[in-house]
Design a protein around this motif. Structure first.
Motif, PDB file in Angstrom:
ATOM      1  N   ARG A 125     -13.132   2.190   6.130  1.00  8.17           N
ATOM      2  CA  ARG A 125     -12.172   1.163   6.970  1.00  8.17           C
ATOM      3  C   ARG A 125     -11.031   0.906   5.613  1.00  8.17           C
ATOM      4  O   ARG A 125     -11.616   1.283   4.463  1.00  8.17           O
ATOM      5  CB  ARG A 125     -13.150  -0.399   7.343  1.00  8.17           C
ATOM      6  CG  ARG A 125     -13.632   0.144   8.465  1.00  8.17           C
ATOM      7  CD  ARG A 125     -14.127  -1.607   8.583  1.00  8.17           C
ATOM      8  NE  ARG A 125     -15.358  -2.138   8.127  1.00  8.17           N
ATOM      9  CZ  ARG A 125     -15.064  -3.566   7.578  1.00  8.17           C
ATOM     10  NH1 ARG A 125     -14.606  -4.164   8.333  1.00  8.17           N
ATOM     11  NH2 ARG A 125     -16.261  -3.346   6.258  1.00  8.17           N
ATOM     12  N   LYS A 126      -9.736   0.174   5.838  1.00  8.11           N
ATOM     13  CA  LYS A 126      -9.182  -0.250   4.870  1.00  8.11           C
ATOM     14  C   LYS A 126     -10.423  -1.074   3.830  1.00  8.11           C
ATOM     15  O   LYS A 126     -10.982  -1.641   4.081  1.00  8.11           O
ATOM     16  CB  LYS A 126      -7.865  -0.360   5.084  1.00  8.11           C
ATOM     17  CG  LYS A 126      -7.096  -0.138   6.194  1.00  8.11           C
ATOM     18  CD  LYS A 126      -6.281  -0.931   6.641  1.00  8.11           C
ATOM     19  CE  LYS A 126      -5.163  -0.178   7.500  1.00  8.11           C
ATOM     20  NZ  LYS A 126      -4.179  -1.244   7.962  1.00  8.11           N
ATOM     21  N   LYS A 127      -8.877  -0.624   2.599  1.00  8.47           N
ATOM     22  CA  LYS A 127      -9.773  -1.360   1.580  1.00  8.47           C
ATOM     23  C   LYS A 127     -10.108  -2.730   1.739  1.00  8.47           C
ATOM     24  O   LYS A 127     -10.954  -3.711   1.397  1.00  8.47           O
ATOM     25  CB  LYS A 127      -8.750  -1.221   0.473  1.00  8.47           C
ATOM     26  CG  LYS A 127      -9.742  -2.086  -1.330  1.00  8.47           C
ATOM     27  CD  LYS A 127      -8.985  -1.832  -2.520  1.00  8.47           C
ATOM     28  CE  LYS A 127      -9.751  -2.263  -3.430  1.00  8.47           C
ATOM     29  NZ  LYS A 127      -9.264  -3.574  -3.808  1.00  8.47           N
ATOM     30  N   PRO A 162     -11.813   4.415   2.177  1.00 13.97           N
ATOM     31  CA  PRO A 162     -10.881   4.807   3.417  1.00 13.97           C
ATOM     32  C   PRO A 162     -10.574   5.977   3.693  1.00 13.97           C
ATOM     33  O   PRO A 162     -10.343   6.710   2.919  1.00 13.97           O
ATOM     34  CB  PRO A 162      -9.991   3.627   2.614  1.00 13.97           C
ATOM     35  CG  PRO A 162     -10.216   2.776   1.473  1.00 13.97           C
ATOM     36  CD  PRO A 162     -11.128   4.080   0.688  1.00 13.97           C
ATOM     37  N   ASN A 197     -17.501   2.216  -0.356  1.00 18.77           N
ATOM     38  CA  ASN A 197     -15.651   2.085   0.769  1.00 18.77           C
ATOM     39  C   ASN A 197     -14.936   3.102   0.162  1.00 18.77           C
ATOM     40  O   ASN A 197     -14.547   3.178  -0.980  1.00 18.77           O
ATOM     41  CB  ASN A 197     -15.024   0.707   0.293  1.00 18.77           C
ATOM     42  CG  ASN A 197     -13.847   0.744   1.110  1.00 18.77           C
ATOM     43  OD1 ASN A 197     -12.578   0.637   0.403  1.00 18.77           O
ATOM     44  ND2 ASN A 197     -13.413   1.293   2.509  1.00 18.77           N
ATOM     45  N   ARG A 241     -12.167   5.699  13.661  1.00 18.77           N
ATOM     46  CA  ARG A 241     -12.267   5.956  12.348  1.00 18.77           C
ATOM     47  C   ARG A 241     -12.959   6.819  11.880  1.00 18.77           C
ATOM     48  O   ARG A 241     -13.244   7.907  11.057  1.00 18.77           O
ATOM     49  CB  ARG A 241     -11.360   5.091  11.309  1.00 18.77           C
ATOM     50  CG  ARG A 241      -9.795   4.320  11.892  1.00 18.77           C
ATOM     51  CD  ARG A 241      -9.629   3.153  11.148  1.00 18.77           C
ATOM     52  NE  ARG A 241     -10.529   1.829  11.252  1.00 18.77           N
ATOM     53  CZ  ARG A 241     -10.141   0.891  10.792  1.00 18.77           C
ATOM     54  NH1 ARG A 241      -9.184   1.064   9.148  1.00 18.77           N
ATOM     55  NH2 ARG A 241     -11.128  -0.087  10.760  1.00 18.77           N
ATOM     56  N   THR A 295       1.193  -1.291  -0.069  1.00 15.86           N
ATOM     57  CA  THR A 295       0.172  -0.107  -0.353  1.00 15.86           C
ATOM     58  C   THR A 295       1.430   1.272  -0.323  1.00 15.86           C
ATOM     59  O   THR A 295       1.820   1.045   0.833  1.00 15.86           O
ATOM     60  CB  THR A 295      -1.147  -0.136   1.338  1.00 15.86           C
ATOM     61  OG1 THR A 295       0.568   0.073   2.157  1.00 15.86           O
ATOM     62  CG2 THR A 295      -2.079  -1.175   1.208  1.00 15.86           C
ATOM     63  N   CYS A 353     -16.989   2.925  11.095  1.00 13.41           N
ATOM     64  CA  CYS A 353     -15.539   1.731  10.429  1.00 13.41           C
ATOM     65  C   CYS A 353     -15.852   1.017  11.104  1.00 13.41           C
ATOM     66  O   CYS A 353     -16.645   0.011  11.142  1.00 13.41           O
ATOM     67  CB  CYS A 353     -14.881   3.273  11.154  1.00 13.41           C
ATOM     68  SG  CYS A 353     -14.019   3.473  12.409  1.00 13.41           S
ATOM     69  N   GLU A 371      -9.727  -4.815   4.506  1.00 12.09           N
ATOM     70  CA  GLU A 371     -10.820  -4.973   5.375  1.00 12.09           C
ATOM     71  C   GLU A 371     -12.140  -4.655   4.802  1.00 12.09           C
ATOM     72  O   GLU A 371     -12.866  -6.001   4.949  1.00 12.09           O
ATOM     73  CB  GLU A 371     -10.776  -4.216   6.781  1.00 12.09           C
ATOM     74  CG  GLU A 371      -9.728  -3.767   7.712  1.00 12.09           C
ATOM     75  CD  GLU A 371      -9.960  -2.632   8.683  1.00 12.09           C
ATOM     76  OE1 GLU A 371     -10.184  -2.382   9.934  1.00 12.09           O
ATOM     77  OE2 GLU A 371      -9.542  -1.187   7.818  1.00 12.09           O
TER      78      GLU A 371
END
Length: 472
Positions: A385-387, A402, A400, A428, A229, A423, A389
């Motif tokens: 959230r992170k991709k 992030p 989504n 977050r 990342t 999140c 996740e």
């Protein structure tokens, strides 16, 4: 010989304390150095060396303050070019710490100066390896950070160097050596680090994907570069601070520990370019906060999210904290190079309310309320959230964005329709909520408890698709 790991969970960082016969050495210290000085004093030992495995990207090291306070010699591995007094060691050079020996093993790859230190006890037995970011438990250091400082050091070149370092310098060593890495799970310096913070080298040879003995260099490079990342924006800034030097933490603390009344705080916020940073919990922040302040809770991955979300380590900051946590907040900011705290709100947010100043709030709903709205109203939902996740598991049909990309995707947050933020647990999404509030959004609610609470209701459809990239 005594070796101790000093682990700091909030940034997944491990420093090491080595002591033998009244002499001590510190490896990869954090910015606040008094705990290391106190540890040596407990053994009646003098800190002789501060060993650095490389110029760190994810935190500002405490090597300079340790040198100034103790007279210790700073040691870097070959090719390092610090802009201050330090010993740049040669490959295989030996350093005595009491009755034990520290051997320099140059292991370029994560960075060109990256160095592993072999610990040899008073009986001449090789005991362990302090590996920095060369070798983690279950992973190896990412090879794409140095190129952000030196352009011609491509990630492919560095990955190739790392392959050679691991095969030629690390893997031939004894299986019973203890591996002491600089980071554990949660650090952005690798992809898939274990939660364990030490292991034997022999065990890593068996289970660490990067040490597979039949792996070719091309396979290694491809595997290492797949799934990386984008590194946090503060990384190259921290590298330069570690290379060029920085202001003493004592000065930073003296400047930052300035109590400000509500009136003084408001004046400072209006007359400077300071960011108002509120380090309280998401729950407390939602109930009331100073307009335009940003919430990054101290009880979480504070330093990492500060580095991700506050552009530029030179940003001036005014703090709102729970009473008694002002000094902690300043220290944890300094760990990632944010040294320009101008003061804090004396009495915390209650002092602001008591002064009848303007406040804002964030509306929150429970997971049960979310489930009801989701099934009856089909609302717009944004998951921050992170991709990885999100790809692993998410509420079906939601969007989504992030958190660390929010500033580049503000246009995707509607202003003419209500929407819901969430999140994983609420930390977050409250950071995202504070950013949106400061930019003029007021048409959303946040889910208390986040995806974890939503899933626990078992009342909304959840996708359990696993993206192949998360399996690498």
């Amino acid at each position: 010989m005594k070796i101790e790991q000093i682990y700091t969970g909030c940034i997944a960082h491990a420093a090491y304390y080595l002591e033998s016969n009244g002499q001590a050495a510190i490896f990869d210290p954090l910015r606040e150095v008094q705990p290391y000085i106190d540890r040596a004093a407990k053994d009646n030992a003098k800190i002789k060396y501060v060993f650095e495995t490389h110029f760190h990207a994810d935190f500002v090291s405490g090597h300079l303050d340790l040198m100034k306070k103790t007279g210790a010699t700073i040691v870097f591995g070959p090719t390092a070019k610090p802009a201050y007094e330090a010993t740049v060691a040669e490959d295989n050079q030996l350093f005595q710490v009491g009755d034990c020996t520290v051997k320099v093993i140059h292991t370029p790859g994560h960075t060109m100066e990256s160095t592993t230190y072999l610990l040899i006890d008073e009986n001449g037995k090789e005991h362990g390896l302090i590996t920095g970011d060369t070798l983690f438990i279950g992973d190896v250091g990412r090879p794409d950070l140095a190129q952000h400082v030196i352009a011609d050091l491509t990630e492919e070149k560095l990955a190739g160097y790392l392959f050679d370092s691991l095969r030629n310098k690390i893997m031939p060593l004894s299986d019973d050596l203890i591996v002491y890495p600089n980071h554990g799970a949660g650090s952005a310096c690798g992809k898939m680090m274990s939660k364990e913070t030490t292991d034997t080298l022999g065990n890593q040879k068996k289970f660490n994907y990067a040490l597979r003995p039949d792996m070719t260099k091309d396979e290694f490079i491809t595997s290492l570069l797949t799934g990386l990342t984008t590194p946090p924006g503060y990384f190259p800034q921290n590298v330069l601070m570690n290379i060029k030097g920085y202001e003493s933490l004592d000065n930073i603390m003296d400047r930052g520990k300035r109590p400000l009344s509500a009136e003084e705080f408001e004046t400072a916020a209006n007359e400077t370019q300071a960011l108002v940073l509120d380090t309280r919990s998401a729950t407390d922040f939602a109930k009331g906060f100073i307009p335009n302040s940003i919430n990054i809770g101290i009880d979480g991955s504070f330093a990492q999210w500060v580095g991700e979300m506050i552009p530029g380590v030179k940003q001036e900051i005014l703090l709102v904290t729970d009473e008694g946590r002002e000094e902690e907040s300043i220290i944890r900011l300094s760990r990632v190079g944010y040294d320009n705290t101008l003061g804090y709100l004396k009495g915390g947010f209650n002092a602001w309310k008591s002064a009848n100043k303007d406040i804002e709030t964030v509306d929150r709903i429970t997971a049960e309320e979310f489930a009801e709205q989701f099934t009856t109203q089909q609302p717009i939902v944004i998951d921050v959230r992170k991709k990885s996740e999100f790809d692993s598991e998410h509420v079906e049909g939601v969007t989504n964005i992030p958190l660390n990309t929010i500033n580049q995707h503000l246009a995707e947050f509607p202003k003419d329709k209500p929407f819901i933020l969430h999140c994983a647990g609420g930390y977050r999404s409250m950071l995202a909520a504070s950013i949106l509030k400061s930019r003029g959004w007021d048409n959303f609610v946040d889910v208390a408890g986040g995806f974890v609470a939503i899933k626990a209701t078992a009342k909304v459809p959840v996708s359990d698709y696993v993206c192949p990239s998360t399996l690498l």
